[in-house]
Design an enzyme around this catalytic site. Structure first.
Site, mmCIF file in Angstrom:
data_model
loop_
_atom_site.group_PDB
_atom_site.id
_atom_site.type_symbol
_atom_site.label_atom_id
_atom_site.label_comp_id
_atom_site.label_asym_id
_atom_site.label_seq_id
_atom_site.Cartn_x
_atom_site.Cartn_y
_atom_site.Cartn_z
ATOM 1 N N GLY A 79 51.770 15.809 9.689
ATOM 2 C CA GLY A 79 50.599 15.333 8.972
ATOM 3 C C GLY A 79 50.021 14.081 9.588
ATOM 4 O O GLY A 79 50.068 13.893 10.804
ATOM 5 N N SER A 80 49.516 13.206 8.742
ATOM 6 C CA SER A 80 48.808 12.020 9.212
ATOM 7 C C SER A 80 49.764 10.939 9.700
ATOM 8 O O SER A 80 50.947 10.931 9.361
ATOM 9 C CB SER A 80 47.954 11.442 8.075
ATOM 10 O OG SER A 80 48.792 10.888 7.063
ATOM 11 N N GLY A 83 51.067 8.973 6.641
ATOM 12 C CA GLY A 83 52.121 9.657 5.912
ATOM 13 C C GLY A 83 53.449 9.627 6.643
ATOM 14 O O GLY A 83 54.498 9.308 6.064
ATOM 15 N N GLY A 84 53.424 9.958 7.934
ATOM 16 C CA GLY A 84 54.663 9.994 8.708
ATOM 17 C C GLY A 84 55.293 8.633 8.878
ATOM 18 O O GLY A 84 56.512 8.468 8.744
ATOM 19 N N GLU A 103 55.643 14.419 13.060
ATOM 20 C CA GLU A 103 54.554 14.701 13.993
ATOM 21 C C GLU A 103 53.278 14.212 13.325
ATOM 22 O O GLU A 103 52.923 14.671 12.235
ATOM 23 C CB GLU A 103 54.479 16.195 14.290
ATOM 24 C CG GLU A 103 53.399 16.542 15.296
ATOM 25 C CD GLU A 103 52.793 17.899 15.036
ATOM 26 O OE1 GLU A 103 51.554 17.959 14.932
ATOM 27 O OE2 GLU A 103 53.550 18.870 14.939
ATOM 28 N N CYS A 139 46.836 20.525 15.540
ATOM 29 C CA CYS A 139 47.324 19.225 16.010
ATOM 30 C C CYS A 139 47.205 19.100 17.522
ATOM 31 O O CYS A 139 47.306 17.995 18.061
ATOM 32 C CB CYS A 139 48.762 18.997 15.562
ATOM 33 S SG CYS A 139 49.869 20.372 15.903
#
Length: 364
Positions: A79-80, A83-84, A103, A139
């Site tokens: 995700g973003s 977030g990660g 990722e 991605c």
């Protein structure tokens, strides 16, 4: 690919670990349906209760609570960056820090060298199609294209823009992604040094309109905000005046999932120089192809240096992805009777094992 039954869940099962999956709030019903399929498969094959759990929650706190829970021993995330990185920060500050394989995005630079531009129309069409694939929501979407100026450069930009202009507005996965895409585009529209050369502006009710900008290599290197991912059907064409500028741009990038090089045999020396620079920047280098399309194979590396991921040693796609959820254990001076089946001298499982550095199925 990276949702409930995807490439982060299956490797965990493959090494015998249970999964707790935090469903995305944008598609709860689909997540629930897939989760029930996994639960039914686990029951029908005699797996233990609790081998798979699916949790819902609209707030970020749901995933953050999981990352902090003492029974969780590893985290996989797609995700973003926000977030990660937030999950990573929580996990490494625990009393017992755990690995986080996040990722978090990539602009996936594409370098186009001089002699391959004789095929400018064909190359432009392939890259534009890759950029538009899935409304730009891969991605590995090629977001930044660096081209060394030749007599054919204008033909490339014209063809690329023509394909982008012909693309209709399309619905993105959910309104939040579409709004974030439009917000990022709006921030770039009036910036000095950027020229819009394709696409239009605006989105409606979650629909995204493709757009392409251009700039010079010198301005791009100076403006680090232009190096950030715009998630969606966006692309920025960076025009370099010579080989030195191409190398400078390559060196200016942060960690990426992919880097793509387009060149012919006449560009071989320059391809070699660029591949050396880019090997420090990415997990996968492609020559004369597009970065979208990630094969689930033994050689695939879907990962890269920070900030594309939180652990550049791992891949989230391919057979090597299972090693994210394993750790080595050495059984020293054990009698054969106490060793696991996979390590017994007679090799009862008949599996490949490494003996003194050599792979073999023989008994010892």
């Amino acid at each position: 690919g990276f949702s409930v039954g995807g490439g982060d869940t299956i490797p965990v099962f493959s090494v015998g670990c249970p999964v707790v999956f935090k469903a995305h709030s944008a598609h709860p019903a689909t997540s629930e349906a897939v989760g029930l399929c996994i639960r039914d498969a686990a029951l029908s094959t005699g797996m233990p209760e609790g081998v798979f759990s699916l949790l819902h929650g609209n707030a970020h706190s749901a995933g953050q609570s999981l990352a902090a829970h003492p029974d969780i021993k590893a985290v996989a995330f797609t995700g973003s960056f926000y977030g990660g990185k937030s999950l990573y920060d929580i996990a490494v500050k625990r009393p017992d820090p755990i690995p986080v394989y996040a990722e978090m995005g990539s602009v996936n630079p594409v370098f186009i060298l001089p002699t391959i531009q004789k095929q400018a129309k064909s190359v432009a069409e392939k890259l534009a199609a890759s950029n538009l694939l899935g409304v730009g929501q891969f991605c590995t979407n090629p977001g930044i294209i660096i081209i060394q100026r030749t007599a054919d450069t204008d033909q490339f930009i014209e063809t690329y823009s023509t394909v982008i202009n012909a693309a209709p507005e399309q619905c993105m996965l959910y309104p939040g992604i579409a709004d974030a895409y439009q917000s990022s585009v709006n921030e770039l529209i009036n910036q000095s040094g950027l020229q819009q050369v394709g696409g239009s502006q605006g989105n409606k009710n979650g629909f995204a309109v493709p757009v392409v900008f251009s700039t010079t290599a010198s301005l791009f290197v100076e403006n680090k905000s232009w190096h950030e991912e715009v998630f969606g059907p966006f692309s920025l064409i960076v025009v370099a005046e010579n080989e030195a500028e191409i190398r400078t741009v390559a060196g200016s990038f942060k960690g990426q999932l992919t880097v793509t090089l387009w060149g012919s045999e006449e560009d071989e020396k320059q391809l070699g120089q660029l591949s050396t620079i880019c090997a420090d920047k990415t997990g996968r280098i492609i020559i004369n192809g597009v970065p979208t399309g990630v094969e689930v194979g033994h050689a695939m590396v879907h990962g890269g240096p920070f900030p594309s991921t939180t652990d550049s040693r791992a891949t989230s796609v391919g057979s090597q992805s299972i090693y994210r959820f394993t750790r080595p254990v050495c059984f020293q001076d054990f009698p054969d009777t106490l060793l696991p089946e996979s390590l017994k001298n007679e090799n009862p499982l008949k599996i490949w094992r490494k003996l003194n550095g050599e792979l073999t199925k023989n008994s010892i």
